[in-house]
Design an enzyme around this catalytic site. Structure first.
Site, PDB file in Angstrom:
ATOM      1  N   LYS A  13      -4.539   5.148  -5.717  1.00  0.00           N
ATOM      2  CA  LYS A  13      -3.999   6.061  -4.687  1.00  0.00           C
ATOM      3  C   LYS A  13      -5.095   6.534  -3.736  1.00  0.00           C
ATOM      4  O   LYS A  13      -4.967   6.463  -2.521  1.00  0.00           O
ATOM      5  CB  LYS A  13      -3.325   7.286  -5.345  1.00  0.00           C
ATOM      6  CG  LYS A  13      -2.243   6.957  -6.342  1.00  0.00           C
ATOM      7  CD  LYS A  13      -1.635   8.196  -6.970  1.00  0.00           C
ATOM      8  CE  LYS A  13      -2.567   8.993  -7.876  1.00  0.00           C
ATOM      9  NZ  LYS A  13      -3.013   8.305  -9.099  1.00  0.00           N
ATOM     10  N   ARG A  91       4.222  15.882  -8.928  1.00  0.00           N
ATOM     11  CA  ARG A  91       4.062  15.255 -10.242  1.00  0.00           C
ATOM     12  C   ARG A  91       5.105  15.736 -11.233  1.00  0.00           C
ATOM     13  O   ARG A  91       5.083  15.305 -12.380  1.00  0.00           O
ATOM     14  CB  ARG A  91       2.672  15.615 -10.797  1.00  0.00           C
ATOM     15  CG  ARG A  91       1.576  14.708 -10.268  1.00  0.00           C
ATOM     16  CD  ARG A  91       0.246  15.364 -10.571  1.00  0.00           C
ATOM     17  NE  ARG A  91      -0.626  14.455 -11.236  1.00  0.00           N
ATOM     18  CZ  ARG A  91      -1.767  13.998 -10.686  1.00  0.00           C
ATOM     19  NH1 ARG A  91      -2.141  14.370  -9.495  1.00  0.00           N
ATOM     20  NH2 ARG A  91      -2.524  13.171 -11.356  1.00  0.00           N
ATOM     21  N   ARG A 174      -3.918  11.461 -19.710  1.00  0.00           N
ATOM     22  CA  ARG A 174      -3.414  11.440 -18.321  1.00  0.00           C
ATOM     23  C   ARG A 174      -2.295  10.404 -18.163  1.00  0.00           C
ATOM     24  O   ARG A 174      -1.313  10.636 -17.461  1.00  0.00           O
ATOM     25  CB  ARG A 174      -4.563  11.149 -17.343  1.00  0.00           C
ATOM     26  CG  ARG A 174      -5.440  12.376 -17.095  1.00  0.00           C
ATOM     27  CD  ARG A 174      -6.838  12.012 -16.635  1.00  0.00           C
ATOM     28  NE  ARG A 174      -6.882  11.294 -15.389  1.00  0.00           N
ATOM     29  CZ  ARG A 174      -7.915  10.562 -14.976  1.00  0.00           C
ATOM     30  NH1 ARG A 174      -8.996  10.467 -15.738  1.00  0.00           N
ATOM     31  NH2 ARG A 174      -7.887   9.942 -13.821  1.00  0.00           N
TER      32      ARG A 174
HETATM   33  P1  AP5 Z   1      -8.630   5.420  -7.346  1.00  0.00           P
HETATM   34  O1  AP5 Z   1      -8.165   4.967  -6.019  1.00  0.00           O
HETATM   35  O2  AP5 Z   1      -9.653   6.489  -7.394  1.00  0.00           O
HETATM   36  O3  AP5 Z   1      -7.370   5.769  -8.292  1.00  0.00           O
HETATM   37  P2  AP5 Z   1      -6.320   6.946  -8.219  1.00  0.00           P
HETATM   38  O4  AP5 Z   1      -4.953   6.347  -8.264  1.00  0.00           O
HETATM   39  O5  AP5 Z   1      -6.628   7.872  -7.111  1.00  0.00           O
HETATM   40  O6  AP5 Z   1      -6.576   7.572  -9.652  1.00  0.00           O
HETATM   41  P3  AP5 Z   1      -6.932   9.062 -10.096  1.00  0.00           P
HETATM   42  O7  AP5 Z   1      -7.648   8.918 -11.391  1.00  0.00           O
HETATM   43  O8  AP5 Z   1      -7.611   9.820  -9.006  1.00  0.00           O
HETATM   44  O9  AP5 Z   1      -5.497   9.643 -10.324  1.00  0.00           O
HETATM   45  P4  AP5 Z   1      -5.127  10.876 -11.115  1.00  0.00           P
HETATM   46  O10 AP5 Z   1      -3.711  11.043 -10.711  1.00  0.00           O
HETATM   47  O11 AP5 Z   1      -5.377  10.761 -12.569  1.00  0.00           O
HETATM   48  O12 AP5 Z   1      -6.150  12.002 -10.635  1.00  0.00           O
HETATM   49  P5  AP5 Z   1      -6.040  13.223  -9.609  1.00  0.00           P
HETATM   50  O13 AP5 Z   1      -7.369  13.406  -9.015  1.00  0.00           O
HETATM   51  O14 AP5 Z   1      -4.879  13.049  -8.719  1.00  0.00           O
HETATM   52  O15 AP5 Z   1      -9.180   4.135  -8.123  1.00  0.00           O
HETATM   53  C1  AP5 Z   1      -9.784   4.243  -9.401  1.00  0.00           C
HETATM   54  C2  AP5 Z   1     -10.948   3.259  -9.524  1.00  0.00           C
HETATM   55  O16 AP5 Z   1     -10.431   1.935  -9.432  1.00  0.00           O
HETATM   56  C3  AP5 Z   1     -11.986   3.390  -8.389  1.00  0.00           C
HETATM   57  O17 AP5 Z   1     -13.265   3.214  -8.914  1.00  0.00           O
HETATM   58  C4  AP5 Z   1     -11.652   2.243  -7.428  1.00  0.00           C
HETATM   59  O18 AP5 Z   1     -12.813   1.754  -6.801  1.00  0.00           O
HETATM   60  C5  AP5 Z   1     -11.023   1.217  -8.347  1.00  0.00           C
HETATM   61  N1  AP5 Z   1      -9.957   0.473  -7.678  1.00  0.00           N
HETATM   62  C6  AP5 Z   1      -8.973   0.984  -6.884  1.00  0.00           C
HETATM   63  N2  AP5 Z   1      -8.152   0.014  -6.452  1.00  0.00           N
HETATM   64  C7  AP5 Z   1      -8.617  -1.148  -7.007  1.00  0.00           C
HETATM   65  C8  AP5 Z   1      -8.195  -2.507  -6.933  1.00  0.00           C
HETATM   66  N3  AP5 Z   1      -7.103  -2.870  -6.210  1.00  0.00           N
HETATM   67  N4  AP5 Z   1      -8.896  -3.424  -7.629  1.00  0.00           N
HETATM   68  C9  AP5 Z   1      -9.978  -3.067  -8.355  1.00  0.00           C
HETATM   69  N5  AP5 Z   1     -10.447  -1.802  -8.452  1.00  0.00           N
HETATM   70  C10 AP5 Z   1      -9.767  -0.838  -7.788  1.00  0.00           C
HETATM   71  O19 AP5 Z   1      -5.722  14.440 -10.588  1.00  0.00           O
HETATM   72  C11 AP5 Z   1      -6.683  14.896 -11.496  1.00  0.00           C
HETATM   73  C12 AP5 Z   1      -6.156  16.093 -12.271  1.00  0.00           C
HETATM   74  O20 AP5 Z   1      -5.866  17.188 -11.375  1.00  0.00           O
HETATM   75  C13 AP5 Z   1      -4.825  15.901 -13.044  1.00  0.00           C
HETATM   76  O21 AP5 Z   1      -5.042  15.292 -14.299  1.00  0.00           O
HETATM   77  C14 AP5 Z   1      -4.314  17.344 -13.153  1.00  0.00           C
HETATM   78  O22 AP5 Z   1      -5.002  18.058 -14.143  1.00  0.00           O
HETATM   79  C15 AP5 Z   1      -4.721  17.926 -11.793  1.00  0.00           C
HETATM   80  N6  AP5 Z   1      -3.661  17.766 -10.770  1.00  0.00           N
HETATM   81  C16 AP5 Z   1      -3.768  17.053  -9.599  1.00  0.00           C
HETATM   82  N7  AP5 Z   1      -2.615  17.125  -8.901  1.00  0.00           N
HETATM   83  C17 AP5 Z   1      -1.777  17.894  -9.641  1.00  0.00           C
HETATM   84  C18 AP5 Z   1      -0.417  18.323  -9.463  1.00  0.00           C
HETATM   85  N8  AP5 Z   1       0.294  17.958  -8.387  1.00  0.00           N
HETATM   86  N9  AP5 Z   1       0.142  19.105 -10.423  1.00  0.00           N
HETATM   87  C19 AP5 Z   1      -0.567  19.502 -11.510  1.00  0.00           C
HETATM   88  N10 AP5 Z   1      -1.851  19.123 -11.760  1.00  0.00           N
HETATM   89  C20 AP5 Z   1      -2.440  18.313 -10.815  1.00  0.00           C
HETATM   90 MG    MG Z   2      -7.367   9.848  -6.986  1.00  0.00          MG
END
Ligand code: AP5
Ligand code: MG
Length: 224
Positions: A13, A91, A174
């Site tokens: 994402k 979410r 997660r």
């Molecule tokens: P990346 O693009 O960073 O992945 P992502 O989908 O953004 O994954 P996240 O881990 O950020 O998602 P998340 O939902 O767990 O975390 P968030 O920060 O939202 O890619 C990951 C890796 O893969 C990178 O190194 C990239 O280079 C590589 N990659 C990407 N695409 C690729 C491809 N096609 N091929 C190969 N490699 C690739 O949330 C974190 C925490 O915040 C949650 O756990 C929760 O505690 C809190 N939180 C956030 N939003 C809310 C909400 N709305 N409600 C309640 N709690 C919330």
């Molecule tokens: Mg992210």
């Protein structure tokens, strides 16, 4: 356009949001980044922020009331007027209807919802190798997208960091939270005929090309 990116942890994402922002100028709003920024402002008297960090480090969700309040405040900023890419919100069911309420009050709507699907087995390697820039938010991966100079952001020269929740143990939680609390919101967007499902398992550029194709189709459909 106002775009919503959905997908499990590590689906890509943030990676795709960064590219969409660069190409189209829509503002990328990641609730995870927003929370990490808040956590970085931690001081001893801010006990609630300490609790927030603990929830994130465990891979659980921040309570809906707090998340909604933070997002509502963030969306007031003028930078979102020209279009936004929402990453990480909603979410839960409550967040879905709260988002609709927030947008309709501003006379706005979502133009597209993109669901990035990914094989859970492939996600651990992505998460463990992820590094990001705390200053300009550029994303990297130690093997698939390494920076030119080890540990340093290509764009602004800041030292790269690894997220506290990017461990195998927290990732398992997660992924479970995604399956139990977030996957149930998908039928809502499918029913509304807004959702396009795209495989996030191909290369970053191939996934981006698929998203662009879907957005072009949506724009074309709107014109007819
Ligand atoms: P990346 O693009 O960073 O992945 P992502 O989908 O953004 O994954 P996240 O881990 O950020 O998602 P998340 O939902 O767990 O975390 P968030 O920060 O939202 O890619 C990951 C890796 O893969 C990178 O190194 C990239 O280079 C590589 N990659 C990407 N695409 C690729 C491809 N096609 N091929 C190969 N490699 C690739 O949330 C974190 C925490 O915040 C949650 O756990 C929760 O505690 C809190 N939180 C956030 N939003 C809310 C909400 N709305 N409600 C309640 N709690 C919330
Ligand atoms: Mg992210």
């Amino acid at each position: 356009m106002n775009i919503l990116l959905l997908g499990a942890p590590g689906a890509g994402k943030g990676t795709q949001a960064e590219l969409l922002q660069k190409k189209h100028g829509w503002t990328w709003l990641s609730t995870g980044d927003m929370l990490r920024r808040l956590a970085g402002q931690m001081t001893p008297e801010k006990a609630h922020i300490e609790r927030l960090c603990a929830i994130m480090a465990e891979g659980r969700l921040i309570p809906d009331y707090l998340m909604v309040m933070l997002l509502e405040e963030e969306l007031q900023r003028p930078c979102y007027e020209k279009g936004f890419i929402l990453d990480g919100f909603p979410r839960t069911d409550t967040q879905v209807w709260q988002l609709e309420k927030m947008l309709s009050e501003k006379d706005k709507k979502l133009d597209a919802v993109i669901l990035l699907t990914v094989d859970e087995k492939a996600v651990l390697a992505r998460i463990e190798g992820r590094r990001s820039c705390p200053k300009c938010r550029a994303g990297y991966h130690l093997t698939t997208q390494p920076p030119k100079k080890k540990g340093v952001c290509d764009k602004c020269g800041t030292a790269l960091m690894q997220r506290e929740d990017d461990t195998a143990k927290t990732l398992t939680r997660r992924l479970e939270v995604f399956r139990i609390q977030t996957a149930p919101i998908l039928p809502h967007y499918k029913r509304g005929d807004l959702l396009t499902e795209i495989s996030g398992t191909r290369s970053v550029q191939q996934v981006f090309a698929e998203i662009e194709k879907a957005l072009r189709a949506i724009k074309k459909k709107r014109k007819t």
